[in-house]
Design an enzyme around this catalytic site. Structure first.
Site, PDB file in Angstrom:
ATOM      1  N   TYR A   1      34.975  35.679  37.963  1.00  0.00           N
ATOM      2  CA  TYR A   1      34.641  36.958  37.296  1.00  0.00           C
ATOM      3  C   TYR A   1      34.053  37.974  38.264  1.00  0.00           C
ATOM      4  O   TYR A   1      33.766  39.082  37.873  1.00  0.00           O
ATOM      5  CB  TYR A   1      33.686  36.725  36.119  1.00  0.00           C
ATOM      6  CG  TYR A   1      32.482  35.858  36.429  1.00  0.00           C
ATOM      7  CD1 TYR A   1      31.395  36.385  37.115  1.00  0.00           C
ATOM      8  CD2 TYR A   1      32.452  34.526  36.055  1.00  0.00           C
ATOM      9  CE1 TYR A   1      30.310  35.592  37.420  1.00  0.00           C
ATOM     10  CE2 TYR A   1      31.367  33.729  36.343  1.00  0.00           C
ATOM     11  CZ  TYR A   1      30.296  34.266  37.031  1.00  0.00           C
ATOM     12  OH  TYR A   1      29.223  33.472  37.334  1.00  0.00           O
ATOM     13  N   LYS A   2      33.868  37.597  39.554  1.00  0.00           N
ATOM     14  CA  LYS A   2      33.377  38.555  40.548  1.00  0.00           C
ATOM     15  C   LYS A   2      34.598  39.242  41.175  1.00  0.00           C
ATOM     16  O   LYS A   2      35.267  39.999  40.496  1.00  0.00           O
ATOM     17  CB  LYS A   2      32.472  37.840  41.549  1.00  0.00           C
ATOM     18  CG  LYS A   2      31.173  37.358  40.860  1.00  0.00           C
ATOM     19  CD  LYS A   2      30.294  36.461  41.689  1.00  0.00           C
ATOM     20  CE  LYS A   2      29.086  36.040  40.850  1.00  0.00           C
ATOM     21  NZ  LYS A   2      28.359  34.910  41.405  1.00  0.00           N
TER      22      LYS A   2
ATOM     23  N   ARG B   1      21.296  46.006  45.535  1.00  0.00           N
ATOM     24  CA  ARG B   1      22.526  45.443  46.074  1.00  0.00           C
ATOM     25  C   ARG B   1      23.684  46.372  45.744  1.00  0.00           C
ATOM     26  O   ARG B   1      23.911  46.699  44.579  1.00  0.00           O
ATOM     27  CB  ARG B   1      22.753  44.080  45.409  1.00  0.00           C
ATOM     28  CG  ARG B   1      23.281  43.014  46.295  1.00  0.00           C
ATOM     29  CD  ARG B   1      23.345  41.674  45.611  1.00  0.00           C
ATOM     30  NE  ARG B   1      23.874  41.693  44.260  1.00  0.00           N
ATOM     31  CZ  ARG B   1      24.433  40.645  43.649  1.00  0.00           C
ATOM     32  NH1 ARG B   1      24.535  39.496  44.286  1.00  0.00           N
ATOM     33  NH2 ARG B   1      24.870  40.721  42.416  1.00  0.00           N
TER      34      ARG B   1
ATOM     35  N   ASP C   1      30.131  26.823  48.266  1.00  0.00           N
ATOM     36  CA  ASP C   1      30.202  27.724  47.122  1.00  0.00           C
ATOM     37  C   ASP C   1      30.816  29.040  47.604  1.00  0.00           C
ATOM     38  O   ASP C   1      30.261  29.704  48.487  1.00  0.00           O
ATOM     39  CB  ASP C   1      28.796  27.951  46.545  1.00  0.00           C
ATOM     40  CG  ASP C   1      28.854  28.742  45.255  1.00  0.00           C
ATOM     41  OD1 ASP C   1      29.722  29.626  45.143  1.00  0.00           O
ATOM     42  OD2 ASP C   1      28.028  28.485  44.366  1.00  0.00           O
TER      43      ASP C   1
ATOM     44  N   PHE D   1      21.904  30.651  45.748  1.00  0.00           N
ATOM     45  CA  PHE D   1      21.895  31.114  44.362  1.00  0.00           C
ATOM     46  C   PHE D   1      21.165  30.070  43.495  1.00  0.00           C
ATOM     47  O   PHE D   1      21.308  28.872  43.722  1.00  0.00           O
ATOM     48  CB  PHE D   1      23.353  31.274  43.915  1.00  0.00           C
ATOM     49  CG  PHE D   1      23.519  31.980  42.621  1.00  0.00           C
ATOM     50  CD1 PHE D   1      23.490  33.366  42.554  1.00  0.00           C
ATOM     51  CD2 PHE D   1      23.721  31.274  41.444  1.00  0.00           C
ATOM     52  CE1 PHE D   1      23.654  34.025  41.339  1.00  0.00           C
ATOM     53  CE2 PHE D   1      23.889  31.925  40.236  1.00  0.00           C
ATOM     54  CZ  PHE D   1      23.855  33.314  40.185  1.00  0.00           C
TER      55      PHE D   1
HETATM   56  C1  LIG Z   1      27.753  33.946  40.593  1.00  0.00           C
HETATM   57  C2  LIG Z   1      27.385  32.677  41.253  1.00  0.00           C
HETATM   58  C3  LIG Z   1      27.298  31.474  40.523  1.00  0.00           C
HETATM   59  C4  LIG Z   1      27.521  31.494  39.051  1.00  0.00           C
HETATM   60  O1  LIG Z   1      27.633  30.250  38.442  1.00  0.00           O
HETATM   61  P1  LIG Z   1      28.082  30.194  36.910  1.00  0.00           P
HETATM   62  O2  LIG Z   1      28.141  28.775  36.593  1.00  0.00           O
HETATM   63  O3  LIG Z   1      29.376  30.937  36.798  1.00  0.00           O
HETATM   64  O4  LIG Z   1      27.057  30.945  36.111  1.00  0.00           O
HETATM   65  C5  LIG Z   1      26.998  30.316  41.212  1.00  0.00           C
HETATM   66  N1  LIG Z   1      26.767  30.323  42.553  1.00  0.00           N
HETATM   67  C6  LIG Z   1      26.836  31.462  43.269  1.00  0.00           C
HETATM   68  C7  LIG Z   1      26.605  31.433  44.754  1.00  0.00           C
HETATM   69  C8  LIG Z   1      27.115  32.680  42.650  1.00  0.00           C
HETATM   70  O5  LIG Z   1      27.174  33.801  43.350  1.00  0.00           O
END
Ligand SMILES: *Cc1c(COP(=O)(O)O)cnc(C)c1O
Length: 428
Positions: free
Chosen positions: A238-239, A388, A213, A136
């Site tokens: 939030y996911k 997706r 992560d 990401f």
């Molecule tokens: C959604 C997501 C993030 C989001 O990071 P934020 O700091 O909440 O914006 C980070 N890493 C991964 C792998 C994600 O899927």
């Protein structure tokens, strides 16, 4: 994993098969715990922003009206332990950790930074960070920034777009100069599921620390932080945890590492005996030293409600349903969508995949827009050419998956997407 309960003689694409799978689904009643104000709309983006739990509305109203409105500052008596209490809930039900190893704070990006710095400082003299090139963006940027600031070498392992980084490439990249290895447990685009135990062992053999992560696995795939010996982890809420836009993230630090690691932001919430307001920073001897400033109480209250519903469902049952839902989705895609130019861009074996499915198509962006606008199905688009589809195990049904794929087939067969432009929206 096979799909249980189908009646012989029925073709795999019959809607009645989906109805049968729903009837046998022990988690189906929990769908009523979420706000659904438009039953026509099919939501396949719970892996990006989960639905609103009904209980969260009342909880947030109580936090705002009673705890804040009436209680005012007196409510800190009960608020002060919320970040660790909620962390313990995540530890026990979702990530295989002990009480006192998880705390809710800040965002995933900020937690990544704090823990990556703590890890680098714990390996003085080592000059290499190993990451993967398909992670990401925030994960890649945070380590790139750190490498630039500290003059370190960032080794970006080439990732397979469907299967993620493989063990051989990682083994070749990790050596005695490596301080930190950081990867996603489930890939955000393809849903590839990494072998946490094997990769953690690789890092440890070389004397490096590993930072996972969990954003796309927590709440849909059991995570075994304790059993795999993982050092550090971060994840968002939030996911799949359904805590709402921008709700605070969590971080994990294995207990035996806690007192030897130091994070870079020396804030007063990380301070031992915080309210004595002492002259020097002396961090808490526990997970609280990885927090910084005043926690987002409203946000964490929503995390607690979201996690409570997942805990009730049970992560093993969520995983089983996640595998079956995505197996079913892939089976329908093979029948209906492959002839229309779609290609599976996620691992076919559910044991190697999280709870979403990526489909590649040359016209993915136009299809995505038309799908939302004309078909009332919400997926998301990931550059350059992936649609997706994320049926969340807690909030999605088999009939919704059937309906969503039937609508997608109808849309592309009719060519409706060709009426949509190629210009990208600001948010995809
Ligand atoms: C959604 C997501 C993030 C989001 O990071 P934020 O700091 O909440 O914006 C980070 N890493 C991964 C792998 C994600 O899927």
């Amino acid at each position: 994993m096979g799909l249980a309960g189908s009646v012989s003689g029925m073709t795999p694409t019959d809607r009645s098969r989906a109805e049968e799978l729903d009837a046998a689904d022990p988690l189906a009643p929990l769908q009523q715990r979420f706000v659904v104000d438009d039953s026509e709309l099919i939501y396949l983006d719970g892996n990006s922003l989960g639905r609103l739990p009904v209980a969260t509305k009342a909880r947030l109203a109580a936090v705002v009206e009673q705890e804040w409105g009436s209680g005012l500052i007196r409510s800190w008596e009960q608020w002060i332990d919320l970040p660790t209490r909620c962390g313990d809930l995540i530890a026990a039900h979702l990530v295989g950790a002990e009480p006192g190893e998880v705390v809710v704070s800040d965002s995933t990006s900020v937690n990544l930074y704090k823990l990556a710095v703590a890890a680098l400082d714990a390996r003085p003299g080592r000059t290499v960070i190993v990451a993967d090139d398909d992670n990401f963006p925030t994960d890649r940027y945070v380590v790139a920034g750190l490498a630039a600031q500290r003059g370190l070498e960032l080794r970006m392992v080439g990732s397979d777009p469907v299967y993620g980084p493989d063990l051989e490439s990682l083994a070749a990249a990790i050596d005695e100069r490596t301080a930190l290895v950081t990867l996603s447990h489930v890939g955000y685009r393809s849903a590839a599921l990494a072998d946490m135990a094997a990769i953690t062992a690789l890092a440890h053999e070389a004397g490096a620390l590993v930072l996972w992560d969990l954003c796309h696995s927590v709440g849909s795939v059991p995570v075994q932080l304790g059993a795999t010996g993982a050092d550090l982890a971060v994840g968002c809420t939030y996911k799949y945890l359904n805590a709402g836009p921008g709700a605070p993230a969590f971080l994990y630090v294995r207990r035996d590492l806690q007192t030897s690691l130091r994070q870079p932001i020396w804030g007063w919430f990380g301070q031992r005996d915080q309210f004595s307001m002492g002259p020097d920073y002396d961090p808490q001897p526990d997970i609280r030293r990885f927090t910084v400033g005043t926690p987002d109480i409203v946000g964490i209250a929503a995390v607690e409600e979201g996690v409570a519903v997942l805990a009730e469902a049970g992560i093993e049952r969520l995983r089983t349903k996640g595998r079956q839902l995505t197996d079913y989705l892939i089976e329908l895609a093979d029948h209906w969508l492959a002839p229309l130019g779609f290609e599976l861009a996620s691992p076919r074996d559910s044991a190697r995949r999280g709870s979403h499915v990526a489909l590649r198509h040359d016209d993915a962006w136009r299809i995505c827009q038309a799908y939302i606008d004309a078909s009332k199905v919400i997926p998301d688009f990931r550059a350059p050419d992936r649609l997706r589809l994320g049926p969340a195990p807690l909030t999605s049904s088999y009939v919704q998956v059937w309906e969503a794929l039937d609508r997608l087939r109808g849309l592309v067969e009719a060519g409706t997407h060709r009426e949509y432009g190629d210009g990208r929206a600001r948010v995809t």
